[in-house]
Design an enzyme around this catalytic site. Structure first.
Site, short mmCIF file in Angstrom:
data_model
loop_
_atom_site.label_atom_id
_atom_site.label_comp_id
_atom_site.label_asym_id
_atom_site.label_seq_id
_atom_site.Cartn_x
_atom_site.Cartn_y
_atom_site.Cartn_z
N SER A 228 -23.51 -19.47 18.69
CA SER A 228 -23.66 -18.71 17.36
C SER A 228 -22.48 -18.58 16.66
CB SER A 228 -24.59 -17.74 17.70
OG SER A 228 -25.49 -17.62 18.27
N GLU B 113 -29.83 -31.12 9.91
CA GLU B 113 -30.28 -31.03 11.84
C GLU B 113 -31.28 -30.11 11.59
OE1 GLU B 113 -26.30 -29.66 13.71
OE2 GLU B 113 -27.55 -29.29 15.08
N GLU C 245 -32.68 -16.71 16.30
CA GLU C 245 -32.95 -15.63 15.30
C GLU C 245 -30.97 -15.60 14.53
OE1 GLU C 245 -32.55 -16.24 19.08
OE2 GLU C 245 -34.63 -15.13 19.34
C1 LIG Z 1 -30.23 -29.08 25.48
C2 LIG Z 1 -28.77 -28.01 24.65
C3 LIG Z 1 -27.74 -29.22 24.13
C4 LIG Z 1 -27.07 -28.64 23.06
N1 LIG Z 1 -26.58 -29.55 22.63
C5 LIG Z 1 -25.02 -29.29 21.42
C6 LIG Z 1 -24.56 -30.54 20.80
O1 LIG Z 1 -24.40 -31.86 20.33
N2 LIG Z 1 -23.36 -29.74 20.19
C7 LIG Z 1 -22.87 -28.65 19.96
O2 LIG Z 1 -22.27 -28.23 19.80
N3 LIG Z 1 -23.96 -27.59 20.85
C8 LIG Z 1 -24.47 -28.38 21.80
N4 LIG Z 1 -26.33 -26.64 22.27
C9 LIG Z 1 -25.10 -25.27 21.98
C10 LIG Z 1 -26.29 -24.58 21.22
O3 LIG Z 1 -25.65 -24.96 19.95
C11 LIG Z 1 -25.80 -23.47 21.40
O4 LIG Z 1 -26.42 -23.35 22.99
C12 LIG Z 1 -26.46 -22.23 20.41
O5 LIG Z 1 -25.68 -22.71 19.29
C13 LIG Z 1 -26.27 -20.80 21.32
O6 LIG Z 1 -24.95 -20.21 21.16
P1 LIG Z 1 -24.85 -20.20 22.69
O7 LIG Z 1 -25.83 -20.60 24.00
O8 LIG Z 1 -23.24 -19.43 23.10
O9 LIG Z 1 -25.54 -18.12 22.86
P2 LIG Z 1 -25.09 -16.63 21.71
O10 LIG Z 1 -24.81 -17.63 20.80
O11 LIG Z 1 -24.21 -16.30 22.64
O12 LIG Z 1 -26.50 -16.30 22.13
C14 LIG Z 1 -27.12 -15.41 22.91
C15 LIG Z 1 -27.67 -14.83 22.66
O13 LIG Z 1 -27.87 -14.13 21.59
C16 LIG Z 1 -28.37 -14.54 19.73
N5 LIG Z 1 -27.53 -13.76 19.23
C17 LIG Z 1 -26.02 -14.30 19.06
N6 LIG Z 1 -25.36 -14.08 17.97
C18 LIG Z 1 -26.57 -13.31 17.09
C19 LIG Z 1 -26.83 -12.22 15.50
N7 LIG Z 1 -26.07 -12.56 14.96
N8 LIG Z 1 -28.30 -11.38 15.25
C20 LIG Z 1 -28.65 -11.34 16.59
N9 LIG Z 1 -28.94 -12.62 17.23
C21 LIG Z 1 -27.65 -12.72 17.46
C22 LIG Z 1 -28.16 -15.06 20.11
O14 LIG Z 1 -29.71 -15.87 19.25
C23 LIG Z 1 -29.67 -15.58 21.45
O15 LIG Z 1 -30.53 -15.74 22.10
C24 LIG Z 1 -26.40 -27.75 23.05
C25 LIG Z 1 -27.45 -26.39 24.09
C26 LIG Z 1 -28.36 -26.40 24.37
C27 LIG Z 1 -28.87 -25.90 25.69
#
Ligand SMILES: Cc1cc2nc3c(=O)[nH]c(=O)nc-3n(C[C@H](O)[C@H](O)[C@H](O)COP(=O)(O)OP(=O)(O)OC[C@H]3O[C@@H](n4cnc5c(N)ncnc54)[C@H](O)[C@@H]3O)c2cc1C
Length: 373
Positions: free
Chosen positions: A126, A238, A363
């Site tokens: 995120s 997107e 979120e």
């Molecule tokens: C099947 C799959 C395909 C994907 N494809 C791609 C792709 O093609 N390219 C790519 O670059 N990425 C890809 N992603 C990555 C995806 O975009 C990220 O998993 C997503 O953006 C969340 O990031 P994170 O997993 O690091 O979670 P985190 O950022 O660690 O978040 C964990 C939790 O904290 C919450 N959170 C974080 N910040 C805040 C805030 N400011 N306020 C409130 N809540 C918050 C989040 O909402 C979540 O519930 C993919 C993911 C999956 C699972």
């Protein structure tokens, strides 16, 4: 919809039924759809449909894209990562140099080059400000070191729009996008295809870069430090695309559930005859219809060039939340069979969960919406 688009939809349905549905089980086992289907889709004119013909695309508009997303989503064909492919192409359309468009877009439209987007890293999802993958200028090249995770199409991709730090420590201003051609690229390695809850045929992978050299001519737009601006501009597209797929899945699940409850019997009558079933189906059909109206409005706005970030964020968050609710009830109405992977509703349910996570979590969508209020 109009008559031309209805004809196009019929053709897409025939292609999907003949070329994809029969292979889905094998694709799920091998965790990717293979390259051949990309070439076939390209030949059939299903890739880069909303990229102008003079840039190598098909020359349609977002409605053509939406038709394919819907038909794939209805059937739970979540392995064919055409959405991400299209987003990658749109970075080139909107921000690429003439040379970059010429080099990449025709090959993307033909299916020769499969596109991916490399943003997320193990330590930064995120919060993209935390990206660590760096690309430092050295003569006519950039030298990339770092890794990416969760990259859709990561195993098959021939072209990655890679988000990198060109000035480490400089925040948004130090972020750029490099178009990385992966074939025979020294220092580039695809890690394992990740074992996911759903989307079993999608080759979501880890990517590793060790002193990888990419021509400086592959810097998207040719100017350093534009990465965040380029990313932000394309996010409504997107997010709308995720919402379109969400509605497609809801419609597919509803159709298969209605059919199932009419056939399945308990206590001497069809499940469909219980009042609970009727009321549930009425609720699900209503939610699905509202989602459809909303997403159709977003599609029209994309075609008109007026879809704003807030509306796209609303659609992404609300429709994917609804998708989860609707899919959960559809599984319930299937009883134990709804928990079996051989049933479409089961696969749709498992696939749905990630819709609330990727493309910016729901979120983060609410954060964006709230800032406008
Ligand atoms: C099947 C799959 C395909 C994907 N494809 C791609 C792709 O093609 N390219 C790519 O670059 N990425 C890809 N992603 C990555 C995806 O975009 C990220 O998993 C997503 O953006 C969340 O990031 P994170 O997993 O690091 O979670 P985190 O950022 O660690 O978040 C964990 C939790 O904290 C919450 N959170 C974080 N910040 C805040 C805030 N400011 N306020 C409130 N809540 C918050 C989040 O909402 C979540 O519930 C993919 C993911 C999956 C699972």
């Amino acid at each position: 919809m109009d008559d031309d688009l209805a004809i196009y939809r019929d053709a897409v349905v025939k292609f999907v039924e003949a070329e994809m549905v029969p292979h889905d089980a094998a694709w799920r086992k091998q965790q990717h759809v293979g390259r051949e289907i990309w070439r076939k889709a390209g030949e059939f004119g299903l890739l880069c449909t909303d990229v102008p013909a003079e840039l190598g695309g098909v020359g349609g508009d977002f409605r053509h894209e939406a038709v394919l997303y819907e038909e794939l989503a209805r059937r739970g064909l979540s392995g064919f990562g055409q959405g991400v492919h299209s987003i990658c192409a749109h970075y080139l359309v909107n921000h690429g140099t003439d040379d970059q468009r010429r080099r990449f877009l025709p090959r993307m439209a033909s299916g020769e080059l499969i596109g991916a987007i490399g943003m997320t890293e193990p330590g930064a999802g995120s919060d993209l400000q935390g990206l660590k993958t760096r690309a430092l200028r050295d003569g006519d090249s950039y030298v990339i070191n770092g890794s990416k995770i969760f990259i859709t199409n990561g195993y098959l991709a021939g072209l990655i729009a890679l988000v990198v730090k060109t000035i480490p420590g400089a925040g948004a201003k130090g972020t750029s996008i490099l178009m990385v051609e992966t074939q025979d690229l020294p220092g580039f390695r695809v890690g394992r295809i990740l074992d996911k809850m759903g989307m079993k045929s999608q080759d979501t992978a880890e990517l590793f870069f060790e002193d990888v050299r990419v021509p400086a001519a592959n810097l998207l737009g040719g100017v350093e430090g534009q990465g965040f601006y380029q990313l932000m501009g394309d996010l409504p597209y997107e997010r709308a695309l995720i919402a379109v797929a969400g509605v497609g899945a809801m419609e597919g699940a509803l159709a298969t559930t209605i059919q199932y409850v009419k056939e399945r019997k308990a206590f001497g009558r069809a499940i469909a005859e219980f009042q609970n079933t009727k009321f549930k189906l009425a609720e699900l059909a209503t939610k699905t219809r509202i989602a459809r109206v909303f997403v159709d409005d977003c599609i029209a706005r994309i075609v008109a060039g007026t879809l704003d970030t807030v509306t796209a964020s609303m659609a992404k968050y609300w429709i994917t939340d609804m998708q989860q609710e609707v899919l959960d009830e559809c599984v319930q109405l299937h009883g134990g069979y709804g928990y079996m992977n051989e049933y479409l509703v089961c696969r749709l349910f498992a696939d749905a969960r990630v819709q609330r996570i990727y493309g910016g979590t729901n979120e983060i969508m609410k954060e964006l919406i709230s800032r406008s209020l």
